[in-house]
Design a protein around this motif. Structure first.
Motif, PDB file in Angstrom:
ATOM      1  N   TRP A 199      10.942   3.864   9.506  1.00 20.41           N
ATOM      2  CA  TRP A 199      11.874   3.674  10.612  1.00 20.41           C
ATOM      3  C   TRP A 199      11.925   2.179  10.901  1.00 20.41           C
ATOM      4  O   TRP A 199      10.899   1.546  11.183  1.00 20.41           O
ATOM      5  CB  TRP A 199      11.399   4.435  11.843  1.00 20.41           C
TER       6      TRP A 199
ATOM      7  N   ASP B 103      13.945  -1.218  12.799  1.00 22.92           N
ATOM      8  CA  ASP B 103      14.782  -1.667  13.907  1.00 22.92           C
ATOM      9  C   ASP B 103      15.224  -3.096  13.599  1.00 22.92           C
ATOM     10  O   ASP B 103      14.424  -4.024  13.632  1.00 22.92           O
ATOM     11  CB  ASP B 103      13.971  -1.612  15.203  1.00 22.92           C
TER      12      ASP B 103
ATOM     13  N   ASP C 208      19.735   0.281  13.497  1.00 18.58           N
ATOM     14  CA  ASP C 208      18.461   0.975  13.336  1.00 18.58           C
ATOM     15  C   ASP C 208      18.581   1.842  12.095  1.00 18.58           C
ATOM     16  O   ASP C 208      19.564   2.566  11.935  1.00 18.58           O
ATOM     17  CB  ASP C 208      18.151   1.855  14.548  1.00 18.58           C
TER      18      ASP C 208
END
Length: 186
Positions: free
Chosen positions: A133, A135, A140
């Motif tokens: 994940w 950012d 994102d």
């Protein structure tokens, strides 16, 4: 009718035997590379999801040998490097943008340099599935990398502002020389 069913069953059984699981040495190499967390990926094909929905004339803009569902990236510089806890990627993007970014942004591809805020690693059926994940400044990302023992790889990029895109390519150990080249690219 029985003949048709029998033929279909034979077809599916024969297709399942084509699945390549890798040799013991290839699987051990894959495990060592993933454990080292030093992996360099490059991609030959991009598969945008839903690129041609209601849009015509895109075929003339594609590289030779491409369709709107399978875009040839050979000769188009791209990479995704995993170096311990950091990821550096720069990939071309083909797809639809969902939210505006402004007119003066130079970041038109899928780019990220930094540390993921969440990671998961899973080994099953002789392949690794790495989930990250990320950012970034403009987006994102949730990326899913599948590494196979035969050095093939598949990358799925889910974005908060763009449609999903998949990439097919290869992986190899990240060397210091390759790492220096990508540091100088951005």
């Amino acid at each position: 009718m029985r003949l048709v069913v029998a033929c279909l069953m034979m077809f599916f059984v024969s297709c399942s035997s084509l699945k390549y699981n890798g040799t013991d040495a290839e699987i051990a190499n894959l495990k060592d590379i993933v454990k080292s967390k030093k992996i360099a990926l490059s991609f030959d094909w991009a598969q945008p999801i839903g690129l041609n929905m209601g849009v015509t004339g895109l075929q003339s803009l594609m590289p030779p040998g491409s369709t709107t569902n399978n875009i040839n990236l050979i000769g188009n510089p791209n990479f995704l490097n995993i170096n311990k806890d950091s990821i550096h990627m720069d990939l071309p993007y083909y797809g639809q943008q969902q939210l505006g970014r402004g007119y003066n942004t130079n970041d038109t591809g899928v780019s990220f340099k930094g540390t993921p805020y969440k990671t998961e690693t899973e080994f099953k059926e002789n392949k690794y599935i790495l989930k990250y994940w990320l950012d970034s400044k403009y987006d994102d990302y949730r990326i899913i990398i599948t590494l196979f023992a035969n050095k093939k790889s598949v990358l799925r990029v889910n974005s908060s502002h763009r449609t999903t895109i998949n990439y097919d390519g290869t992986w190899k150990p990240l060397t210091e020389e390759k790492n220096k080249q990508t540091k100088n690219s951005k």
